[in-house]
Design an enzyme around this catalytic site. Structure first.
Site, PDB file in Angstrom:
ATOM      1  N   SER A   7       7.259  10.258   9.391  1.00 46.21           N
ATOM      2  CA  SER A   7       7.255  10.462   7.943  1.00 46.21           C
ATOM      3  C   SER A   7       8.656  10.289   7.378  1.00 46.21           C
ATOM      4  CB  SER A   7       6.749  11.866   7.600  1.00 46.21           C
ATOM      5  OG  SER A   7       6.983  12.149   6.227  1.00 46.21           O
ATOM      6  N   HIS A  32       4.654   6.736   7.728  1.00 44.10           N
ATOM      7  CA  HIS A  32       3.951   7.672   6.841  1.00 44.10           C
ATOM      8  C   HIS A  32       4.799   7.962   5.606  1.00 44.10           C
ATOM      9  CE1 HIS A  32       0.949  10.877   6.140  1.00 44.10           C
ATOM     10  NE2 HIS A  32       1.955  11.583   5.668  1.00 44.10           N
ATOM     11  N   ASP A  34       4.953  10.409   2.322  1.00 41.85           N
ATOM     12  CA  ASP A  34       4.454  11.608   1.641  1.00 41.85           C
ATOM     13  C   ASP A  34       4.845  11.557   0.168  1.00 41.85           C
ATOM     14  OD1 ASP A  34       3.207  13.287   3.708  1.00 41.85           O
ATOM     15  OD2 ASP A  34       5.194  13.277   4.618  1.00 41.85           O
ATOM     16  N   MET A  36       4.723  13.212  -3.471  1.00 40.71           N
ATOM     17  CA  MET A  36       4.542  14.521  -4.117  1.00 40.71           C
ATOM     18  C   MET A  36       4.986  14.441  -5.571  1.00 40.71           C
ATOM     19  SD  MET A  36       6.153  16.921  -1.108  1.00 40.71           S
ATOM     20  CE  MET A  36       5.910  16.526   0.624  1.00 40.71           C
ATOM     21  N   HIS A  65       0.159   9.296   1.854  1.00 37.69           N
ATOM     22  CA  HIS A  65      -0.493  10.591   1.647  1.00 37.69           C
ATOM     23  C   HIS A  65      -0.163  11.069   0.236  1.00 37.69           C
ATOM     24  CE1 HIS A  65      -0.470  15.140   2.896  1.00 37.69           C
ATOM     25  NE2 HIS A  65      -1.411  14.878   2.012  1.00 37.69           N
ATOM     26  N   MET A  67      -0.086  13.633  -2.360  1.00 40.54           N
ATOM     27  CA  MET A  67      -0.121  15.048  -2.730  1.00 40.54           C
ATOM     28  C   MET A  67       0.194  15.140  -4.215  1.00 40.54           C
ATOM     29  SD  MET A  67       1.772  16.721   0.594  1.00 40.54           S
ATOM     30  CE  MET A  67       2.617  15.225   1.115  1.00 40.54           C
ATOM     31  N   MET A 136      -3.974  19.095   7.431  1.00 38.79           N
ATOM     32  CA  MET A 136      -2.626  19.624   7.240  1.00 38.79           C
ATOM     33  C   MET A 136      -2.407  20.790   8.201  1.00 38.79           C
ATOM     34  SD  MET A 136      -1.076  17.737   5.104  1.00 38.79           S
ATOM     35  CE  MET A 136       0.413  18.754   5.050  1.00 38.79           C
ATOM     36  N   GLY A 141       3.991  20.269   0.985  1.00 36.37           N
ATOM     37  CA  GLY A 141       5.031  20.360  -0.039  1.00 36.37           C
ATOM     38  C   GLY A 141       6.446  20.225   0.485  1.00 36.37           C
ATOM     39  N   GLY A 143       9.056  19.574   4.194  1.00 36.40           N
ATOM     40  CA  GLY A 143       9.199  19.260   5.600  1.00 36.40           C
ATOM     41  C   GLY A 143       9.816  20.414   6.350  1.00 36.40           C
ATOM     42  N   GLY A 144       9.782  20.335   7.665  1.00 37.36           N
ATOM     43  CA  GLY A 144      10.466  21.320   8.501  1.00 37.36           C
ATOM     44  C   GLY A 144       9.750  22.633   8.704  1.00 37.36           C
ATOM     45  N   ASP A 174      -0.566  16.552  10.192  1.00 40.24           N
ATOM     46  CA  ASP A 174       0.712  16.424   9.493  1.00 40.24           C
ATOM     47  C   ASP A 174       1.293  17.812   9.274  1.00 40.24           C
ATOM     48  OD1 ASP A 174       2.834  15.917   7.814  1.00 40.24           O
ATOM     49  OD2 ASP A 174       1.671  14.842   6.292  1.00 40.24           O
ATOM     50  N   GLY A 175       2.482  18.041   9.860  1.00 43.17           N
ATOM     51  CA  GLY A 175       3.177  19.307   9.632  1.00 43.17           C
ATOM     52  C   GLY A 175       3.547  20.017  10.913  1.00 43.17           C
ATOM     53  N   GLY A 176       4.837  20.237  11.116  1.00 40.53           N
ATOM     54  CA  GLY A 176       5.289  20.972  12.290  1.00 40.53           C
ATOM     55  C   GLY A 176       5.067  20.241  13.597  1.00 40.53           C
ATOM     56  N   GLY A 196       8.124  14.316  10.998  1.00 39.83           N
ATOM     57  CA  GLY A 196       9.243  14.031  10.111  1.00 39.83           C
ATOM     58  C   GLY A 196      10.560  14.566  10.614  1.00 39.83           C
ATOM     59  N   SER A 197      10.777  15.861  10.422  1.00 42.98           N
ATOM     60  CA  SER A 197      12.048  16.481  10.801  1.00 42.98           C
ATOM     61  C   SER A 197      12.349  16.335  12.283  1.00 42.98           C
ATOM     62  CB  SER A 197      12.032  17.974  10.435  1.00 42.98           C
ATOM     63  OG  SER A 197      11.845  18.152   9.045  1.00 42.98           O
TER      64      SER A 197
END
Length: 218
Positions: A7, A32, A34, A36, A65, A67, A136, A141, A143-144, A174-176, A196-197
């Site tokens: 991402s 990816h 994101d 927002m 994606h 959002m 999700m 909303g 990252g990280g 997506d996430g973590g 991402g992160s």
């Protein structure tokens, strides 16, 4: 099947072309994006212009994606910019079947996203029509964030839904996502992994990409 989709939310936008090349070297499968709007989620990122710039940088599939509120108004813009996959939130779209059909009419693959508190079973009447279900694994909303542990159960529920309907949608998370959580999610049945992160906030982007890629290839 295991698809790694770094991402760019966590990337250095001053060097976005170089950063995308680094994840390509590491074996990334998709890119990816994101998107927002500061309304559906409490953050603002970018629009179709950035997706267009990414398209000029890479030949990899671009996974967008959305959002955002009222995503129907922007589907054409993002697909014209180069999006191969466009996913909208179940929680936002009223006429979801119409939106999914519109994404496909415009030439992209259609995905539906659910937030952590939305039951997987809520997708029962749309799942057979989509190409992608994005679960999700953090609240959207930012990252990280830390991977929400009950996401593994939700992934398994999505696998069960897929089998029940004899459908062929991909299951994305997506996430973590890092090497550890990606492996857990892979074992639970996830197929597409957005990170991402854990990739772009490291000292060696290519090596971080390889590490996660290896974790979902075993």
């Amino acid at each position: 099947m295991a698809i790694l989709a770094p991402s760019i939310l966590s990337a250095d936008f001053m060097n976005i072309s170089q950063q995308i090349r680094l994840v390509e070297i590491g074996g990334a499968d998709w890119i990816h994006c994101d998107v927002m709007d500061g309304h559906f989620v409490p953050n603002i990122t970018f629009g179709p212009v950035v997706v267009q710039a990414v398209r000029k940088t890479t030949k990899l599939p671009i996974d967008v994606h959305l959002m955002i509120e009222k995503p129907d108004l922007y589907l054409e813009d993002f697909i014209n910019a180069g999006a191969n996959y466009v996913s909208v939130h179940f929680e936002e779209v009223v006429h979801l079947n119409r939106t999914v059909n519109r994404i496909k009419e415009l030439g992209a693959k259609a995905g539906v996203v659910i937030n952590p508190a939305t039951p997987v079973k809520a997708l029962g009447d749309i799942a057979e029509y989509v190409d992608l279900i994005l679960i999700m694994t953090v609240n959207p909303g930012f990252g990280g964030q830390k991977f929400i542990s009950n996401s593994l159960r939700r992934i398994k529920e999505a696998v069960g839904l897929k089998e029940k309907l004899n459908a062929d949608f991909l299951i994305e998370i997506d996430g973590g996502v890092n090497a550890e959580t990606a492996k857990l999610a892979f074992d639970a049945g996830a197929e597409v992994f957005v990170a991402g992160s854990s990739i772009f906030k490291t000292d060696n982007i290519s090596a971080a990409t390889v590490e996660i890629k290896n974790s979902i290839s075993q």
